[in-house]
Design a protein around this motif. Structure first.
Motif, PDB file in Angstrom:
ATOM      1  N   ALA A  77     -74.884  26.196 -89.669  1.00  0.00           N
ATOM      2  CA  ALA A  77     -73.623  26.777 -89.199  1.00  0.00           C
ATOM      3  C   ALA A  77     -73.817  28.235 -88.790  1.00  0.00           C
ATOM      4  O   ALA A  77     -73.301  28.671 -87.740  1.00  0.00           O
ATOM      5  CB  ALA A  77     -72.558  26.677 -90.283  1.00  0.00           C
ATOM      6  N   LEU A  78     -74.565  28.985 -89.570  1.00  0.00           N
ATOM      7  CA  LEU A  78     -74.817  30.391 -89.228  1.00  0.00           C
ATOM      8  C   LEU A  78     -75.612  30.504 -87.930  1.00  0.00           C
ATOM      9  O   LEU A  78     -75.329  31.367 -87.092  1.00  0.00           O
ATOM     10  CB  LEU A  78     -75.561  31.094 -90.361  1.00  0.00           C
ATOM     11  CG  LEU A  78     -74.749  31.409 -91.608  1.00  0.00           C
ATOM     12  CD1 LEU A  78     -75.659  31.939 -92.711  1.00  0.00           C
ATOM     13  CD2 LEU A  78     -73.656  32.416 -91.303  1.00  0.00           C
ATOM     14  N   GLN A  79     -76.596  29.638 -87.774  1.00  0.00           N
ATOM     15  CA  GLN A  79     -77.418  29.690 -86.563  1.00  0.00           C
ATOM     16  C   GLN A  79     -76.631  29.255 -85.332  1.00  0.00           C
ATOM     17  O   GLN A  79     -76.791  29.823 -84.256  1.00  0.00           O
ATOM     18  CB  GLN A  79     -78.667  28.828 -86.742  1.00  0.00           C
ATOM     19  CG  GLN A  79     -79.643  29.433 -87.729  1.00  0.00           C
ATOM     20  CD  GLN A  79     -80.824  28.531 -88.053  1.00  0.00           C
ATOM     21  OE1 GLN A  79     -80.739  27.315 -87.950  1.00  0.00           O
ATOM     22  NE2 GLN A  79     -81.927  29.145 -88.441  1.00  0.00           N
ATOM     23  N   GLU A  80     -75.768  28.255 -85.481  1.00  0.00           N
ATOM     24  CA  GLU A  80     -74.956  27.778 -84.355  1.00  0.00           C
ATOM     25  C   GLU A  80     -73.936  28.815 -83.909  1.00  0.00           C
ATOM     26  O   GLU A  80     -73.638  28.934 -82.725  1.00  0.00           O
ATOM     27  CB  GLU A  80     -74.247  26.479 -84.725  1.00  0.00           C
ATOM     28  CG  GLU A  80     -75.168  25.287 -84.777  1.00  0.00           C
ATOM     29  CD  GLU A  80     -74.472  24.044 -85.289  1.00  0.00           C
ATOM     30  OE1 GLU A  80     -73.226  24.064 -85.461  1.00  0.00           O
ATOM     31  OE2 GLU A  80     -75.171  23.044 -85.531  1.00  0.00           O
ATOM     32  N   ARG A  81     -73.386  29.557 -84.875  1.00  0.00           N
ATOM     33  CA  ARG A  81     -72.396  30.587 -84.530  1.00  0.00           C
ATOM     34  C   ARG A  81     -73.048  31.795 -83.883  1.00  0.00           C
ATOM     35  O   ARG A  81     -72.360  32.650 -83.347  1.00  0.00           O
ATOM     36  CB  ARG A  81     -71.645  31.052 -85.785  1.00  0.00           C
ATOM     37  CG  ARG A  81     -70.651  30.062 -86.287  1.00  0.00           C
ATOM     38  CD  ARG A  81     -69.754  30.627 -87.321  1.00  0.00           C
ATOM     39  NE  ARG A  81     -70.340  31.736 -88.069  1.00  0.00           N
ATOM     40  CZ  ARG A  81     -69.793  32.292 -89.131  1.00  0.00           C
ATOM     41  NH1 ARG A  81     -68.651  31.846 -89.568  1.00  0.00           N
ATOM     42  NH2 ARG A  81     -70.379  33.280 -89.759  1.00  0.00           N
ATOM     43  N   GLY A  82     -74.353  31.862 -83.969  1.00  0.00           N
ATOM     44  CA  GLY A  82     -75.053  32.990 -83.385  1.00  0.00           C
ATOM     45  C   GLY A  82     -74.955  34.242 -84.232  1.00  0.00           C
ATOM     46  O   GLY A  82     -75.125  35.350 -83.743  1.00  0.00           O
ATOM     47  N   VAL A  83     -74.672  34.056 -85.499  1.00  0.00           N
ATOM     48  CA  VAL A  83     -74.608  35.199 -86.405  1.00  0.00           C
ATOM     49  C   VAL A  83     -76.003  35.807 -86.491  1.00  0.00           C
ATOM     50  O   VAL A  83     -76.981  35.121 -86.722  1.00  0.00           O
ATOM     51  CB  VAL A  83     -74.112  34.762 -87.804  1.00  0.00           C
ATOM     52  CG1 VAL A  83     -74.151  35.919 -88.772  1.00  0.00           C
ATOM     53  CG2 VAL A  83     -72.718  34.191 -87.708  1.00  0.00           C
ATOM     54  N   SER A  84     -76.084  37.088 -86.288  1.00  0.00           N
ATOM     55  CA  SER A  84     -77.389  37.737 -86.230  1.00  0.00           C
ATOM     56  C   SER A  84     -77.851  38.287 -87.577  1.00  0.00           C
ATOM     57  O   SER A  84     -78.734  39.117 -87.631  1.00  0.00           O
ATOM     58  CB  SER A  84     -77.363  38.865 -85.196  1.00  0.00           C
ATOM     59  OG  SER A  84     -76.427  39.843 -85.597  1.00  0.00           O
ATOM     60  N   ASP A  85     -77.227  37.834 -88.652  1.00  0.00           N
ATOM     61  CA  ASP A  85     -77.618  38.293 -89.979  1.00  0.00           C
ATOM     62  C   ASP A  85     -78.842  37.501 -90.439  1.00  0.00           C
ATOM     63  O   ASP A  85     -78.743  36.557 -91.224  1.00  0.00           O
ATOM     64  CB  ASP A  85     -76.460  38.135 -90.956  1.00  0.00           C
ATOM     65  CG  ASP A  85     -76.747  38.791 -92.301  1.00  0.00           C
ATOM     66  OD1 ASP A  85     -77.836  39.391 -92.469  1.00  0.00           O
ATOM     67  OD2 ASP A  85     -75.882  38.699 -93.187  1.00  0.00           O
ATOM     68  N   GLN A  86     -79.984  37.893 -89.928  1.00  0.00           N
ATOM     69  CA  GLN A  86     -81.222  37.185 -90.211  1.00  0.00           C
ATOM     70  C   GLN A  86     -81.622  37.300 -91.677  1.00  0.00           C
ATOM     71  O   GLN A  86     -82.257  36.392 -92.217  1.00  0.00           O
ATOM     72  CB  GLN A  86     -82.351  37.697 -89.317  1.00  0.00           C
ATOM     73  CG  GLN A  86     -82.140  37.373 -87.848  1.00  0.00           C
ATOM     74  CD  GLN A  86     -82.028  35.879 -87.596  1.00  0.00           C
ATOM     75  OE1 GLN A  86     -82.809  35.104 -88.116  1.00  0.00           O
ATOM     76  NE2 GLN A  86     -81.034  35.489 -86.814  1.00  0.00           N
ATOM     77  N   LEU A  87     -81.249  38.379 -92.335  1.00  0.00           N
ATOM     78  CA  LEU A  87     -81.581  38.537 -93.744  1.00  0.00           C
ATOM     79  C   LEU A  87     -80.879  37.471 -94.593  1.00  0.00           C
ATOM     80  O   LEU A  87     -81.495  36.863 -95.476  1.00  0.00           O
ATOM     81  CB  LEU A  87     -81.200  39.937 -94.236  1.00  0.00           C
ATOM     82  CG  LEU A  87     -81.552  40.259 -95.683  1.00  0.00           C
ATOM     83  CD1 LEU A  87     -83.054  40.121 -95.909  1.00  0.00           C
ATOM     84  CD2 LEU A  87     -81.103  41.666 -96.027  1.00  0.00           C
ATOM     85  N   THR A  88     -79.613  37.212 -94.292  1.00  0.00           N
ATOM     86  CA  THR A  88     -78.876  36.173 -95.015  1.00  0.00           C
ATOM     87  C   THR A  88     -79.495  34.806 -94.772  1.00  0.00           C
ATOM     88  O   THR A  88     -79.689  34.028 -95.710  1.00  0.00           O
ATOM     89  CB  THR A  88     -77.396  36.164 -94.590  1.00  0.00           C
ATOM     90  OG1 THR A  88     -76.816  37.427 -94.894  1.00  0.00           O
ATOM     91  CG2 THR A  88     -76.631  35.059 -95.299  1.00  0.00           C
ATOM     92  N   ILE A  89     -79.829  34.525 -93.533  1.00  0.00           N
ATOM     93  CA  ILE A  89     -80.446  33.241 -93.201  1.00  0.00           C
ATOM     94  C   ILE A  89     -81.793  33.103 -93.909  1.00  0.00           C
ATOM     95  O   ILE A  89     -82.111  32.044 -94.455  1.00  0.00           O
ATOM     96  CB  ILE A  89     -80.590  33.080 -91.675  1.00  0.00           C
ATOM     97  CG1 ILE A  89     -79.199  32.954 -91.032  1.00  0.00           C
ATOM     98  CG2 ILE A  89     -81.463  31.886 -91.326  1.00  0.00           C
ATOM     99  CD1 ILE A  89     -79.190  32.973 -89.532  1.00  0.00           C
TER     100      ILE A  89
END
Length: 74
Positions: free
Chosen positions: A35-47
């Motif tokens: 879901a985070l990747q699909e939304r394009g959220v750029s919080d790579q640390l969380t991912i």
């Protein structure tokens, strides 16, 4: 967190319950990461943290499965 050697002290029934809980958490993390990747959220640390937690759960699942699977020599 429980150490891997704690498995020896737990009954198979308890391990089966933990296995299902860990599998569910693993699936939930997978869905959250997607879901985070699909939304394009750029919080790579969380991912990255979620992926690390997912790998930890995968290792725990493997340990429990190994404990529950009898050693049968073919």
């Amino acid at each position: 967190m429980n150490a891997p050697h704690d498995f020896a002290m737990k009954s198979d029934d308890v391990l089966r319950v933990e296995l299902e809980v860990f599998r569910r958490e693993h699936r939930d993390l997978d869905e959250a990461i997607s879901a985070l990747q699909e939304r394009g959220v750029s919080d790579q640390l969380t991912i990255k943290r979620l992926k690390k937690q997912k790998l930890y759960l995968k290792d725990r699942i493997a340990l429990i499965e190994d404990r529950l699977t009898p050693d049968i020599i073919a």
